[in-house]
Design an enzyme around this catalytic site. Structure first.
Site, mmCIF file in Angstrom:
data_model
loop_
_atom_site.group_PDB
_atom_site.id
_atom_site.type_symbol
_atom_site.label_atom_id
_atom_site.label_comp_id
_atom_site.label_asym_id
_atom_site.label_seq_id
_atom_site.Cartn_x
_atom_site.Cartn_y
_atom_site.Cartn_z
ATOM 1 N N SER A 44 0.795 -1.222 0.000
ATOM 2 C CA SER A 44 0.000 0.000 0.000
ATOM 3 C C SER A 44 0.828 1.272 0.000
ATOM 4 O O SER A 44 0.342 2.322 -0.395
ATOM 5 C CB SER A 44 -0.939 0.002 1.200
ATOM 6 O OG SER A 44 -0.206 -0.115 2.394
ATOM 7 N N LYS A 90 -11.961 -0.269 0.969
ATOM 8 C CA LYS A 90 -11.157 0.539 0.043
ATOM 9 C C LYS A 90 -11.945 0.696 -1.255
ATOM 10 O O LYS A 90 -12.881 1.467 -1.287
ATOM 11 C CB LYS A 90 -9.778 -0.081 -0.108
ATOM 12 C CG LYS A 90 -9.016 0.149 1.197
ATOM 13 C CD LYS A 90 -7.659 -0.438 1.273
ATOM 14 C CE LYS A 90 -7.048 -0.034 2.621
ATOM 15 N NZ LYS A 90 -6.220 -1.065 3.211
ATOM 16 N N HIS A 107 -5.516 -3.721 -1.398
ATOM 17 C CA HIS A 107 -5.413 -2.662 -2.416
ATOM 18 C C HIS A 107 -5.523 -3.196 -3.839
ATOM 19 O O HIS A 107 -5.358 -2.443 -4.800
ATOM 20 C CB HIS A 107 -4.114 -1.874 -2.242
ATOM 21 C CG HIS A 107 -4.175 -0.872 -1.131
ATOM 22 N ND1 HIS A 107 -4.705 0.396 -1.286
ATOM 23 C CD2 HIS A 107 -3.811 -0.969 0.172
ATOM 24 C CE1 HIS A 107 -4.634 1.041 -0.139
ATOM 25 N NE2 HIS A 107 -4.097 0.234 0.766
HETATM 26 C C1 LIG Z 1 -5.972 -1.341 4.561
HETATM 27 C C2 LIG Z 1 -5.427 -2.689 4.694
HETATM 28 C C3 LIG Z 1 -5.960 -3.585 5.624
HETATM 29 C C4 LIG Z 1 -7.042 -3.177 6.590
HETATM 30 O O1 LIG Z 1 -8.276 -3.138 5.970
HETATM 31 P P1 LIG Z 1 -9.505 -2.475 6.757
HETATM 32 O O2 LIG Z 1 -10.683 -3.044 6.078
HETATM 33 O O3 LIG Z 1 -9.378 -1.015 6.622
HETATM 34 O O4 LIG Z 1 -9.391 -2.930 8.165
HETATM 35 C C5 LIG Z 1 -5.451 -4.858 5.678
HETATM 36 N N1 LIG Z 1 -4.447 -5.241 4.866
HETATM 37 C C6 LIG Z 1 -3.899 -4.412 3.961
HETATM 38 C C7 LIG Z 1 -2.798 -4.898 3.089
HETATM 39 C C8 LIG Z 1 -4.371 -3.108 3.855
HETATM 40 O O5 LIG Z 1 -3.823 -2.275 2.969
#
Ligand SMILES: *Cc1c(COP(=O)(O)O)cnc(C)c1O
Length: 394
Positions: free
Chosen positions: A181, A240, A209
């Site tokens: 990310s 996301k 992502h």
């Molecule tokens: C953002 C993210 C998460 C967390 O996801 P949420 O639904 O916001 O808790 C987990 N793993 C990765 C790789 C992320 O980028």
């Protein structure tokens, strides 16, 4: 001295090092433009890749679900919290992902905390990319398995470690982010899958992502590489590209059945609300019907990245719409972000510990909601401030 004075001292230290996070307040829905601390600015730091966070169809679905199911599930999934909506979402997600089944959680973070300790324990080893997300790291720690880190995106290092150390453990689990990310680079999943297979290890990928971004119509990294059936555990988030909140795991029926019995956040934390679940279903429906938004996202990303390179910015080696503008030291990144905000652009500086020391950056998140005019506006402002702060390559 009060017992809690150390808290104040630690926060003061963050401020001195330029590592203190200023938390902005959003006063509008998410979109290309947002009201931040009372000011209308171009939004370049949300994970709202496809604009679903304020999409009319998702909002309509959420409102309808409130009328039909109320606002809260009032229980954990295993006692009385599983509504027909949860099952509908899980079935639709499985179809969309081309997986046998899925299980949904309250967040992507929770999906990792739920899954890793359920699958491996003290007698086992986890082989984890050194830049994996915090929720993977925490899930690994909770499991009490031995954690063996391999070099970032380095299948040869993974293979060496599996060969030299893998023999000592009952089970082996290889875990990697799909898209990283902070840099926007993609895990070399075909090589990792081959090596995992060769050394009889389970393979798990966290595609937070990549969901809604990679693969045909946003079906994620497994689809992107055509690895269906070769990745045992696929973690995704609904917060996301999907624009709402929640997480899930996709995999075999046996895996999902097992997690429904063993995953602690599923057993001990309440279900996601009907409105959220219904909005997620609408997002899956839209993506199942059309890849228009995903194509717009990628068009926007390549336009913006090309413009930044032409203007002399170092934008790292991203392979996705995530665009890190590399600046080096944290105070410079913070100053850049502050100047952008004055000029009408909301893009946050990211420093240690989210990224290594000396690798501070502005992370620009491109969205399908941006228009060409928005992106041109951003390019002009970036150039202006880049010149001002002397960070452009000639
Ligand atoms: C953002 C993210 C998460 C967390 O996801 P949420 O639904 O916001 O808790 C987990 N793993 C990765 C790789 C992320 O980028």
């Amino acid at each position: 001295m009060g017992k809690l004075d150390f808290l104040v001292e630690e926060v003061e230290a963050l401020k001195r090092e330029g590592l203190y996070t200023t938390i902005r307040t959003i006063g509008s829905p998410q979109g290309a433009w947002v009201i931040v601390d009372g000011k209308k600015v171009l939004n370049m730091c949300a994970n709202n890749y496809l604009g679903f966070a304020n999409h009319p169809k998702l909002k309509e679905a959420a409102k309808k679900a409130i009328d039909e199911f109320g606002v809260g599930p009032a229980a954990v999934r295993t006692i009385a919290g599983t509504m027909s909506l949860h099952l509908e979402l899980e079935e639709k997600l499985a179809k969309f992902k081309g997986a046998e089944a899925t299980i949904s959680f309250q967040s992507g973070f929770n999906a990792n905390l739920a899954t890793i300790p359920a699958i491996v324990g003290k007698e086992d080893a986890i082989f984890s990319d050194e830049l994996n997300h915090a929720s993977i790291i925490d899930g690994c720690r909770l499991s009490r398995a031995t954690i063996i880190r391999f070099a970032h995106r380095d299948p040869a290092d993974l293979e060496r470690k599996l060969r030299e150390e893998g023999g000592k453990y009952r089970r082996k689990l290889v875990i990697t982010d799909g898209v990283f990310s902070m840099d926007g680079d993609i895990a070399p999943l075909p090589e990792i899958a081959e090596i995992s297979e060769k050394y009889d290890a389970l393979l798990m990928v966290d595609d937070a992502h990549g969901e809604g971004v990679l693969g045909r119509g946003g079906r994620g990294i497994v689809d992107h590489f055509g690895l269906h059936g070769k990745v045992h555990i696929e973690v995704g988030t609904l917060s996301k590209a999907f624009g709402v909140v929640g997480g899930y795991v996709a995999g075999s029926k046996a895996l999902i059945e097992f997690l429904k019995q063993k995953a602690r956040p599923f057993l001990f934390s309440s279900a996601v609300t009907p409105a959220d679940v219904a909005a997620c279903i609408a997002a899956v429906d839209i993506l199942t019907e059309s890849d228009e938004l995903v194509r717009k996202l990628w068009d926007n990303a390549s336009y913006f990245k090309k413009g930044m390179v032409e203007r002399g910015f170092d934008i790292g080696h991203s392979e996705t719409p995530i665009t890190p503008v590399m600046l080096g030291e944290a105070p410079l990144a913070q100053e850049f972000s502050r100047r952008l905000f004055e000029e009408g652009i909301f893009a946050q500086a990211i420093g240690y510990p989210t990224v290594p020391r000396g690798k501070a950056r502005i992370r620009v998140m491109i969205s399908a909601t941006h228009s060409r005019e928005d992106l041109d506006f951003a390019l002009d402002k970036f150039e202006k401030i880049g010149k001002e702060l002397g960070v452009l390559r000639s």
